[in-house]
Design a protein around this motif. Structure first.
Motif, PDB file in Angstrom:
ATOM      1  N   HIS A 126       0.807  -1.219   0.000  1.00 33.19           N
ATOM      2  CA  HIS A 126       0.000   0.000   0.000  1.00 33.19           C
ATOM      3  C   HIS A 126       0.839   1.267   0.000  1.00 33.19           C
ATOM      4  CE1 HIS A 126       1.257  -0.670   4.099  1.00 33.19           C
ATOM      5  NE2 HIS A 126       0.853   0.535   4.446  1.00 33.19           N
ATOM      6  N   ALA A 127       2.114   1.184   0.346  1.00 33.15           N
ATOM      7  CA  ALA A 127       2.986   2.361   0.444  1.00 33.15           C
ATOM      8  C   ALA A 127       4.441   1.905   0.414  1.00 33.15           C
ATOM      9  CB  ALA A 127       2.702   3.146   1.725  1.00 33.15           C
ATOM     10  N   GLY A 128       5.332   2.875   0.165  1.00 32.33           N
ATOM     11  CA  GLY A 128       6.762   2.578   0.175  1.00 32.33           C
ATOM     12  C   GLY A 128       7.476   2.947  -1.107  1.00 32.33           C
ATOM     13  N   LEU A 129       6.708   3.220  -2.173  1.00 41.10           N
ATOM     14  CA  LEU A 129       7.320   3.537  -3.456  1.00 41.10           C
ATOM     15  C   LEU A 129       7.747   5.004  -3.498  1.00 41.10           C
ATOM     16  CD1 LEU A 129       7.718   1.667  -5.918  1.00 41.10           C
ATOM     17  CD2 LEU A 129       5.747   2.783  -6.971  1.00 41.10           C
ATOM     18  N   PHE A 130       8.905   5.257  -4.113  1.00 43.35           N
ATOM     19  CA  PHE A 130       9.421   6.609  -4.332  1.00 43.35           C
ATOM     20  C   PHE A 130       9.647   6.805  -5.829  1.00 43.35           C
ATOM     21  CE2 PHE A 130      10.208   5.978   0.079  1.00 43.35           C
ATOM     22  CZ  PHE A 130      10.429   7.213   0.684  1.00 43.35           C
ATOM     23  N   SER A 131       9.549   8.055  -6.295  1.00 46.11           N
ATOM     24  CA  SER A 131       9.803   8.331  -7.711  1.00 46.11           C
ATOM     25  C   SER A 131       9.840   9.833  -7.935  1.00 46.11           C
ATOM     26  CB  SER A 131       8.710   7.707  -8.590  1.00 46.11           C
ATOM     27  OG  SER A 131       8.947   7.962  -9.967  1.00 46.11           O
ATOM     28  N   ASP A 132      10.421  10.237  -9.066  1.00 46.01           N
ATOM     29  CA  ASP A 132      10.193  11.603  -9.514  1.00 46.01           C
ATOM     30  C   ASP A 132       8.992  11.587 -10.462  1.00 46.01           C
ATOM     31  OD1 ASP A 132      11.043  10.886 -12.116  1.00 46.01           O
ATOM     32  OD2 ASP A 132      13.032  11.731 -11.877  1.00 46.01           O
ATOM     33  N   ALA A 133       8.505  12.759 -10.810  1.00 45.07           N
ATOM     34  CA  ALA A 133       7.278  12.848 -11.610  1.00 45.07           C
ATOM     35  C   ALA A 133       7.475  12.280 -13.010  1.00 45.07           C
ATOM     36  CB  ALA A 133       6.817  14.303 -11.690  1.00 45.07           C
ATOM     37  N   ASN A 134       8.646  12.508 -13.593  1.00 43.83           N
ATOM     38  CA  ASN A 134       8.897  12.081 -14.966  1.00 43.83           C
ATOM     39  C   ASN A 134       8.836  10.564 -15.103  1.00 43.83           C
ATOM     40  OD1 ASN A 134       9.881  12.765 -17.769  1.00 43.83           O
ATOM     41  ND2 ASN A 134      11.556  11.455 -17.107  1.00 43.83           N
ATOM     42  N   ASP A 135       9.488   9.853 -14.201  1.00 40.06           N
ATOM     43  CA  ASP A 135       9.495   8.392 -14.291  1.00 40.06           C
ATOM     44  C   ASP A 135       8.127   7.807 -13.963  1.00 40.06           C
ATOM     45  OD1 ASP A 135      12.067   8.123 -15.175  1.00 40.06           O
ATOM     46  OD2 ASP A 135      12.941   7.831 -13.204  1.00 40.06           O
ATOM     47  N   LEU A 136       7.464   8.356 -12.967  1.00 43.88           N
ATOM     48  CA  LEU A 136       6.130   7.862 -12.627  1.00 43.88           C
ATOM     49  C   LEU A 136       5.181   8.046 -13.798  1.00 43.88           C
ATOM     50  CD1 LEU A 136       4.238   6.708 -10.454  1.00 43.88           C
ATOM     51  CD2 LEU A 136       3.838   9.058  -9.678  1.00 43.88           C
ATOM     52  N   ALA A 137       5.339   9.149 -14.530  1.00 46.35           N
ATOM     53  CA  ALA A 137       4.468   9.424 -15.669  1.00 46.35           C
ATOM     54  C   ALA A 137       4.620   8.379 -16.770  1.00 46.35           C
ATOM     55  CB  ALA A 137       4.759  10.820 -16.217  1.00 46.35           C
ATOM     56  N   LYS A 138       5.774   7.753 -16.877  1.00 46.02           N
ATOM     57  CA  LYS A 138       5.973   6.715 -17.900  1.00 46.02           C
ATOM     58  C   LYS A 138       5.033   5.538 -17.651  1.00 46.02           C
ATOM     59  CE  LYS A 138      10.847   7.965 -18.293  1.00 46.02           C
ATOM     60  NZ  LYS A 138      12.246   7.591 -17.971  1.00 46.02           N
ATOM     61  N   LEU A 139       4.938   5.134 -16.392  1.00 43.94           N
ATOM     62  CA  LEU A 139       4.027   4.042 -16.047  1.00 43.94           C
ATOM     63  C   LEU A 139       2.589   4.446 -16.313  1.00 43.94           C
ATOM     64  CD1 LEU A 139       3.515   1.247 -14.774  1.00 43.94           C
ATOM     65  CD2 LEU A 139       3.490   2.377 -12.536  1.00 43.94           C
TER      66      LEU A 139
END
Length: 738
Positions: free
Chosen positions: A609-622
């Motif tokens: 449910h939690a624990g993931l980190f990312s910047d906006a650019n990489d998250l946007a790829k998914l």
């Protein structure tokens, strides 16, 4: 038929002025020491008589060696006027020039009618420019006014249209299976990381190397040794020039070094110079791909990097033959982009000015201490047209946020990790959405969780409690229980909860026991709960025979999500990880690089449910992959039918807006919605406790990512929600689309 064609077209379309260069063109004039700029055959007979040009004719600079080597100052000016020029540029000696022209008039070489006609044309040009009613312009912001966004967009389009892919061995471009590539970039010519190299970082993890033209042998040897550790090197030839005599700034030493790299690993070569320079290379066809970008400017550096990953197109064709290697007209078309393209808003028909209210909204939120800073990214049709960072990491420490900073995603983890994994397992036939929890976790048999249906859990109507504060059971009188915690790691205490704080490894069993023994709500109705995702983590790891972290991490690597993942301190510099809360109740420290959610922390930082980190650019790829119904970068990750199933509202008729794992817009206007009312009902996404949000809309083909640390310094700070910052920004975006 070729060289003069563009001039003829421009003249027919009313071009106002043309400059004549100091070129020796014997096909028009064989007179010794008579460049075109001083040739009556060229200026008068060809340009004015034959091509019917009626505008102003300018000389090239008269102090240049092309004419100054042959004629004294003043004499050259008179000869230029005699040839038919109207405006004489860069006279070296104006008084002498005036006297020489007067002498030519006195000797009848130049008639007064010629003088009058030239002056008349200049006066008419001044009248056309409005100089007879002079209204001086405001020079403030002059450069910005002259270099408009539309002009920048046109330049970008022109440069992109010129990019020419001359070689693409085994269809290596656009790059695929990024998870199999260990990539380095090499700039030959630049001492510092440049635009080409920085742009590569938008797509994958890339290690940069720079070898300047004057680099020592020791540095070159050191770089060569390092490059041999990579299975792909992206080489860019920088610091070029326009001088053929100096081979456009590309030395034999540079070419030999590139060839030595190619002997050790795969090389994709980008040449930012005149294509004639290719003749100097021993075998330009040996490289795994060759991009001709023609000119060294920011546009070509950025677009060449985008082309490598499939973010830009390759429509250009070579204008002439490079003997032995390429012929005029060569150029490989890779088709339309398959990964993010980074553009101006105008390229997706949005005025940049219409997005300016975002700055007001966010800066106001920062001023009111709703969040220290944030990242925002918006993409339409796979084109990132807005990507901006605001504020700082904390209110006290004014470290400016940029697009490379990484945030704690909180509950966005659910759709970015657990639901992603569940969709993969669903496609493999390993899970059924209408099967019971007990079917996959036999240890639940006999408990009140045994018969809970996965579909109900994923739509938050399985009667699970909203949450359980597990951490409180590990404390006694406000202090850590010594039987459960240790400040140094050991075989029994190797589960990190925070900096210098480890919990007993077996405590995870207590968490699951607590969930299993917890009561269920009396009625089956929508109630948001994290608890089911603790079980989903167990199911995913059991069915995949892998840890959740590794299972989804493989997908992130393939997508090029180099900053995304659990346990960010293992791969990202601490100063690039945005801190969250000063947790004085539980962990008694500022949380930076450790998950904010207490339950996920007790599991070592990896939760369903939690624990993931990312910047906006990489998250946007998914998220773009989700919006593309399962594809990104020319590869398929999920089936369209799977995405449709998981993103559809499951129980809308029962007053539950949720899809399977994903959140949806609230159709009931009397209830609070996670997004603005401007989105379509087909849209889907999720929000996170730390102040995060992602939202995808198939109707507008839009991806919206908002990351913040609104929980700094205190998680009780609800101003970001109260001010409606995330949804107000979303409204501005949709208003701009109109």
């Amino acid at each position: 038929s070729i060289e003069l064609y563009p001039f003829a077209q421009l003249i027919q379309n009313g071009i106002g002025s043309i400059m004549v260069g100091h070129l020796n063109v014997p096909v028009f004039d064989t007179t010794r020491n008579s460049p075109a700029s001083l040739s009556k055959a060229v200026v008068t007979h060809l340009l004015k008589d034959s091509l019917k040009f009626k505008g102003l004719v300018f000389t090239d600079a008269l102090n240049m060696k092309g004419v100054s080597n042959f004629y004294k100052p003043g004499v050259v000016d008179a000869k230029a006027l005699l040839a038919g020029n109207d405006v004489l540029l860069f006279a070296e000696d104006v008084p002498t020039a005036i006297q020489e022209i007067k002498n030519a008039i006195d000797s009848c070489e130049i008639s007064w009618s010629d003088v009058y006609s030239r002056c008349y044309r200049i006066l008419k040009a001044k009248e056309w420019a409005g100089l007879n009613h002079l209204n001086p312009i405001d020079t403030k912001n002059l450069s910005k006014d002259l270099n408009s966004l539309n002009a920048e967009l046109l330049n970008r389009k022109l440069y992109e249209a010129s990019l020419t892919l001359l070689s693409n061995q085994n269809q290596i471009l656009p790059l695929k299976r990024l998870d199999t590539l260990k990539i380095a970039s090499l700039s030959m010519g630049d001492k510092q990381v440049n635009t080409f190299q920085k742009t590569l970082e938008n797509y994958a993890s890339v290690k940069h190397f720079n070898v300047a033209n004057d680099a020592s042998k020791a540095l070159r040897d050191s770089v060569m040794k390092e490059l041999s550790k990579y299975n792909l090197v992206l080489v860019c030839v920088n610091n070029t020039n326009v001088r053929p005599a100096k081979n456009f700034g590309i030395s034999d030493r540079t070419i030999d070094f590139i060839d030595s790299v190619k002997a050790r690993t795969k090389v994709i070569l980008t040449v930012l110079a005149n294509p004639i320079s290719l003749a100097k290379f021993k075998n330009p066809l040996q490289y795994d791909a060759l991009i001709m970008a023609y000119e060294e400017v920011e546009f070509t550096e950025r677009l060449s990097a985008e082309l490598i990953f499939g973010g830009a197109t390759s429509k250009g064709k070579l204008a002439f033959t490079v003997p032995g290697f390429f012929k005029a007209g060569d150029g490989i078309d890779l088709g339309e982009p398959v990964r993010f393209k980074y553009v101006l808003p105008e390229e997706v028909n949005i005025a940049s000015s219409s997005l300016s209210p975002i700055d007001t909204i966010v800066n106001n939120a920062i001023a009111q201490h709703a969040t220290p800073g944030c990242q925002i990214l918006v993409a339409k049709e796979g084109k990132v047209f807005y990507q901006k960072s605001f504020g700082s990491t904390t209110y006290e420490n004014k470290v400016q946020i940029d697009n490379s900073f990484v945030y704690d995603l909180a509950s966005v983890t659910k759709i970015s990790a657990s639901v992603l994994a569940l969709m993969k397992l669903y496609e493999e036939g390993k899970i059924q959405l209408d099967s019971s929890l007990g079917y996959y976790l036999p240890e639940l048999k006999g408990s009140n969780k045994e018969n809970l249906i996965l579909r109900d859990i994923l739509t938050h109507q399985a009667k699970l409690k909203a949450w359980i504060p597990f951490w409180k059971n590990t404390m006694e009188k406000g202090e850590w229980k010594t039987s459960l915690y240790c400040k140094t790691p050991s075989a029994k205490f190797s589960t990190p909860v925070a900096d210098s704080l480890y919990i007993l490894n077996s405590y995870r069993d207590s968490i699951y026991t607590t969930i299993t023994k917890s009561d269920l709500e009396a009625q089956k109705k929508y109630l948001y709960s994290d608890l089911g995702y603790y079980y989903f983590k167990e199911i995913i790891e059991k069915l995949s025979s892998d840890s959740l972290q590794n299972y989804v991490g493989k997908i992130y690597n393939q997508l090029g999500m180099s900053t995304s993942g659990y346990l960010p301190k293992t791969k990202i510099e601490l100063n690039k990880i945005v801190p969250t809360e000063y947790d004085m109740s539980f962990r008694k420290q500022l949380l930076q690089g450790y998950v904010h959610d207490q339950g996920a922390a007790l599991l070592g930082g990896v939760g369903g449910h939690a624990g993931l980190f990312s910047d906006a650019n990489d998250l946007a790829k998914l998220m773009q992959m989700y919006l593309n119904q399962g594809t990104y970068g020319g590869e398929r990750y999920l089936q369209t039918s799977t995405l449709n199933t998981f993103t559809d509202c499951q129980f809308c008729d029962d007053g539950n807006r949720r899809a399977i794992g994903f959140d949806k817009p609230e159709p009931n206007t009397q209830k609070e919605s996670p997004c603005c009312s401007c989105v379509s009902m087909l849209s889907f996404g999720h929000t996170g406790f730390t102040g995060t949000m992602v939202w995808m809309d198939p109707m507008s083909k839009l991806v919206y990512v908002f990351l913040s640390n609104r929980v700094y310094p205190d998680a009780d700070n609800k101003k970001l929600v109260q001010l409606g910052v995330r949804t107000k920004v979303q409204e501005v975006i949709y208003d701009a689309l109109k």
